[in-house]
Structure formats: C-alpha cells, structure tokens
Design an enzyme around this catalytic site. Sequence first.
Site, PDB file in Angstrom:
ATOM      1  N   ASP A 100     -11.014  -3.763  -3.683  1.00  0.00           N
ATOM      2  CA  ASP A 100     -10.692  -3.145  -2.392  1.00  0.00           C
ATOM      3  C   ASP A 100     -11.896  -3.229  -1.454  1.00  0.00           C
ATOM      4  O   ASP A 100     -12.187  -2.297  -0.704  1.00  0.00           O
ATOM      5  CB  ASP A 100     -10.236  -1.695  -2.578  1.00  0.00           C
ATOM      6  CG  ASP A 100      -9.588  -1.148  -1.312  1.00  0.00           C
ATOM      7  OD1 ASP A 100      -9.069  -1.951  -0.519  1.00  0.00           O
ATOM      8  OD2 ASP A 100      -9.618   0.081  -1.107  1.00  0.00           O
ATOM      9  N   HIS A 126       0.878  -1.176   0.000  1.00  0.00           N
ATOM     10  CA  HIS A 126       0.000   0.000   0.000  1.00  0.00           C
ATOM     11  C   HIS A 126       0.911   1.219   0.000  1.00  0.00           C
ATOM     12  O   HIS A 126       1.630   1.449   0.972  1.00  0.00           O
ATOM     13  CB  HIS A 126      -0.871  -0.020   1.254  1.00  0.00           C
ATOM     14  CG  HIS A 126      -1.861   1.102   1.332  1.00  0.00           C
ATOM     15  ND1 HIS A 126      -2.880   1.243   0.415  1.00  0.00           N
ATOM     16  CD2 HIS A 126      -2.003   2.124   2.200  1.00  0.00           C
ATOM     17  CE1 HIS A 126      -3.601   2.313   0.729  1.00  0.00           C
ATOM     18  NE2 HIS A 126      -3.091   2.870   1.807  1.00  0.00           N
TER      19      HIS A 126
END
Lengths: 431, 362
Positions: free
Chosen positions: A313, A187
């Site tokens: 996501d 991330h």
Amino acid sequence: MTTQRPVLIINAHLVDPLTATETQGSLAIENGVIHAWGRAIDASAPPEGALVIDGRGRTLTPGLVDLRAFVGEPGAEHRETLSSASRAAAAGGVTTVVSMPETNPPVDDPAVVDYLVRRAREKAGIRLLPAAGLTKGLKGKEMTEIGLLREAGAVFFTDGARSVANAQVMRRALTYARDFDALIVHHIEDADLADGGVMNESELSSRLGLPGIPREAETIMLERDISLVRLTGGRYHAAMVSCAASLDIIARAKQEGLPVTCGVSINTLTLNENDISTYRTFLKLSPPLRGEDDRRAMVEGVASGLIDVIVSDHNPQDVETKRRPFAECADGAIGLETMLSAALRLVHSGDVTLPRLMQALALHPANLINLPQGRLLKGAPADLILFDPDEPFVLNPDTLHSRCKNTPFDGARLQGRVHMTMVGGRIVHEA
Amino acid sequence: MSQANGGASRASFGQTNPHRPSGARIEPLDCGLTPLYSRVLMSNLTAPGRLFPHRHLLGIEGLAPDDLIQLLDLADEAVEVSRQVEKKKATLRGRTQINLFFEASTRTQASFELAGKRLGADVMNMSVGSSSIKKGETLIDTAMTLNAMRPDLIVVRHHSAGAVQLLARKVDCSVINAGDGQHEHPTQALLDALTIRRNKGRIRGLVVAICGDILHSRVARSNLILLNALGADVRVVGPSTLLPIGIENMGAKVFTNMREGLKDADIVMMLRLQRERMNGSFVPSVKEYFRYFGLDSEKLAHAKPDALVMHPGPMNRGVEIASDIADGAQSLIREQVEMGVAVRMAVLEALSRHLPNSEARA
C-alpha cells in the site's frame, strides 16, 4: 532476443513458495529464466562464461510481487516517479509492482495504460504493471473499457482508494468483467459510514478526540460485494481487509466456493492503533489501523492462508500533505522498501513460516494476475532476491529511495536486509 | 490515579506572591488531609516553591493530582490579585505572550489576554482563522514563523485534535492548549474545578453530572480526566448519538435519561450543543433536545437541593439550558468566567518558571 550470460548462484538457502520447501543449494539461470535449482546442482562446475554468485548461506527466494503501490506518474511526480519507485522496490526486494490508477489523468483510458507500460520499460529496473480504473474518472458511476484496457496491459481493475458506492455499478462491472476473466479489486469502505473518520473508532479515538471509522464501514461493503459476486460470478479481490469480522466474511465466501480473495496491508499486519499515540500522522492510513485483536487475527489469517496476499500500500506523501494536524493530513505511508523486513517480524515472532510468508508476498499475488513469477520453477523468470532474514538494523528514513519519507517505521528496529535483487536474471540492486 | 493527597505537602507554590492576603490558603483542600497534615502544610509555606513539572500545558491527561492542586492553589491567589484595585503582578514582566487562535473565540482569548497582562506580559493576539490555511501556510510554517519572533509563551486554539501537540514540538517556548478540536481544553477544566472547589470546599466525593454533547466536547474530555483525578464521582448524561465510544471506560457512569443522571448530583455541568448538530444529524430537533436534555427547573429538581449549575459558554438559552436556570441562584456561570482569568494566570505563572532566566530556575 539477445542471449544473456548464464548465472549460477551457489551456497544459498533456497525458499520456494510453490512447494513450500526450504533447501540448501544452488540455482542456475539461463537466458533470464530459472534453469534448475536445488542440492543436485554441481556448484563446482559452472557453465562456461557464467557469472557465479556466492550466496554465503543467505536466503534466495522469488522477488516480491506487490499488488498495490502508488507511483506518482503521471501527474504527481513530486511524490514519486517510476524510477524512484523502482529503486525503492528493488532495494526492498520487490520485483513486480502494480501501480494504482489514481494519477492525473487517472488510468481509465487505454492510452494512459500504454504510456505507463512503455515508460516503465524505459525508466524502471523492476517490472511495473499498471492497474486500470474500474469506473471512468474513478467516479464510481460508469465502467471503464475493461476489454481495451486489458489488451493494453492493465492487470486488474480498481478505483484505488475509492469505493464504488453504487451497487448497480458494481454489479454490472462484475458481470461484464467476467466475460474477460478480468479481476476486480475493491477498496472496501462504506464512504457514508466512514465519513469524517480519521482513525479506527475505539476508546482510543474517543480519548484522542478524533472522529472514528467503525469496522462496520468495512464489513458492510464487503458483505455487499460478496452478495454481488454470488449474483454475478465475477472474480473479486478485497484490496485490504483490516478487521477480524472481515475475515469471517471472506472465510464463508471461500467455503462457498466463490471466486473471492483478499489482501492485507503490511501496516495492518505489523502495527495497531496505539502506534498513533501522539497523533503520528504517518500512521494515518486507509483502512485505519485497528486494535491489537484485529491485528492478531490478520496475522493468523496470513498463517492459515485465508488472507491471500500482503501488499505494501505504498503511498508517498510529502511534507505539505503529512505535516499537518492528524485529521487534516493525507492518508498513506510508503512501504515498498520496508515491506519485506516488516513482514519478517511475523516469521521472527514464530507466527508464520518463511515459505508461507513468501506465498503471500510473491506466489499468490503472481497467481492472481496470472504471472509466472513468485516461484522457483524451471522456466519461470529469474526474478529473485537474496537476503539475510536475521540481519538487524534501525530504519533511517534518509536512506530510503522513495521521494517521500513518510514511513511508519521511522526509527524502528527491523530485521532482514536485501543484498541482491534480480529481475529476469539481471541484477538491479546490490547492497 | 484518584489519589489527590500526598503532593499537598509540596503545594507551597504560590509563596512568592507578596500580594497574597494571609490566610487565603485556608480554603479547604480536597485532598483528604488530616488537620495535622494541614498544619504541616501551612508551616511549609515558606519552603521553596515546587517547580511545575511540565514545560507545556497540552492537556489534563498526563498531569498528576499534585500538579492539578498546585495550579488550583496558585489560581486561588490569582483570584485575590484580580480583586484588587491594582490588578498587576510583575511575574511575566518582559515576557512575550502570543495568543494564536485558529478558531474564533471571544471569551477564552479575552481571558488569556487579561491573564497575561495582569502578570505583566506583553500580549499579542493573532486570529489566524482559516485564511492563512487557504494561503497554503501550514500550521508548522506558522509555528516556525512565530517561533522566530522569540515569544516566551504561546497560547493556541485550533480546530484539529493534536494540532497543539504538533506545534509544541516545533517551538522553543512554552505552549498552552486553549482547545484543540475535540481533544482537550485544559484551562476550562481547571477553571471549572476551581469554581467547584471554592463553592463546595472540595472536589473529592462530589457527584458531577456532565450533560449534553459529550461526543464533540473537548471540555467534557478534560473535565472527565481532571475530576476523576481529584476523586469526584463523574457522570455523563446525553443522547446516545452524542456519547463517544468507550466512554464507560473513561471513568464516567453513563446516563441517557436526564432525570436519572441528575439524581442527587452536587454539580450539573451543561455543555453547548452546536447548531449544526441539532437538525436531524445527531438529534432530531431543538425542540426535542430541550424536552429531554435541556436543563429546566423540573429536571434540576432531581439534583441535590444545593446543587450548582455550570456552563462553559457561550450558552444556547432554550436549547441546553433554560434562561431562568442560567441566571438563577444555583448558577455559577458568571463566576466561572472570573475563575477563568485566575486559572490562566496560574498556568502562565507556573509555566513561566521554566523559561530561561526565570527566578525559580536560577
């Protein structure tokens, strides 16, 4: 292994991501794998005892492979369970889901991976594969047992929505993971630069009085990671890029021949910061929604293939964490069930072809984790979906299967409904 | 957007007030009216009041210049009410007003309380602080609970931007934003505008320099929008670390040098600098900040000789403003406080006309 009844799907519009072709025809399944497909199959003479499904001209493609979803187990069953996530995925045409390690306890121990693999077999109709933490406790300090976790069934290594701030830790992890050919998914966000931010930093954030996260929080981390990949040679995947500047960095890395890939979330691809308008908390996401220019760049990235995969996501958040003032609520939106129809917007707008879209949704993610799925190929598992890409509907959150209803597409007009989802030749969803 | 005229012909809003001394409206309006037009306006005073077209006051954004002028005119009348011995009207008799403050505030809460009481409302103060958040009750739970007690007006201050909008969606009564995070503080902007208009006779064309911590200031945001809507020439002055992204597109000229920013200004509006932002995070020290951005007589001398100084309070004397300026002849700071009550009365009165069984609606 017991033999399965053969299946013949006739009268379908076949879209194969591998060959990037669209064909009218049929597809034959034997023992849960694709046996043959195309025009040449004689639809009038199915094998004895076969289940014949009339595709009615609908689109038949490999099921979606989603590399990023939060499924709640263990520890957050009030948000999602393996079975509710699986039902949502099946309804959305997702046949393989990679679960994130931010559970309680986190997936940083081979025993937890083992638990998830076994429990998924029992509870999930679709294929649910765990990702494991990159660092112990996802704390960004010490690397996990990458070898043992991989043996237990972890498909890649990531600290989920957390970034590894320490460059030394990241360097060692990339170096060590290389020996196991393990994929590291990161991330990309500089936590200090993003600190306190709750949306994209822009004129709009100034107007709304919300602290912003500059694009540089993403590009600085991405630049650092690419340098470390150059240093170590480890396989690296940027989990979700959100701005045009990141794509420039990815393009340069790929040109250089570095083992770098990247993903984009379906939200970044189909929404922008203006959708936040009156502080809509379901649009508080990480990475934050950016401006329309960035979104356009993302769409072009998918069209050109620079962006490898699209992820949902999927992040179920309940009322307690979402019905708060914008800055105080949790990040995340659900997405498993709407990913395909939202992504089809790019096809309907003429920006991306359907085979190209299916590459980003199925073939490329499957390749990244070495799965044989994501293609119409003799011998590949029959993980397939049948859908009508044009069928319009207005999304009613109450009809969603996820335990939480925090969808950014609440009331949105979408096109493309999944009528059948099949995993290994067995139907797991019909509508 | 900066056109403030046109609506004035309908701005006969306060005509139902029997206490209004005749001629109170001769306050020069800032809407560029020709004298003839003004006379038409005067003659219209007996026309039915224009209904304020919003049920809530969530921000200055979204209000038309007409709406703003209507509130300012009404506030002018409220000033007179507050200057009488009998400071009472019956406009809100029987109504319940809840002041729901999630963030500590003395002056704003007191100002709203007095405003409500002078209009005859039953006022209840609730200082929620962070305690009930810690107990796990969400803002929405609190809103629903209060809503069940059937208030007519809720005044809300909250530390998060957008919190007041969120609350307004969940309740049946009128909601007034008394400050939400770094977003808006509409009654402060209105009281500032009222103070300016009463002292300068107009707003259009005035050079207003808003100075200090623009980034974290809801007062600055609301003032920017309002002053632009009414045709002022707005500047923001502060160190770049305290200026929001894109401020130059929000209708302000940007200065990072106080002397240049104050040059020929009619109004110098100072903002409070929070203590936690003074020690190296946004500015290096109080000493350095005061040196470059504190308002002292030397810097003020760059503004017009008749420039007026404002501050929303509470002040940090010696940080953003020197004591002699704060108490000096050019200071309007105490008058702002008086106008605060008047403006809040005006807002309460305007919104109350939307309440069920209101005379204006009936």
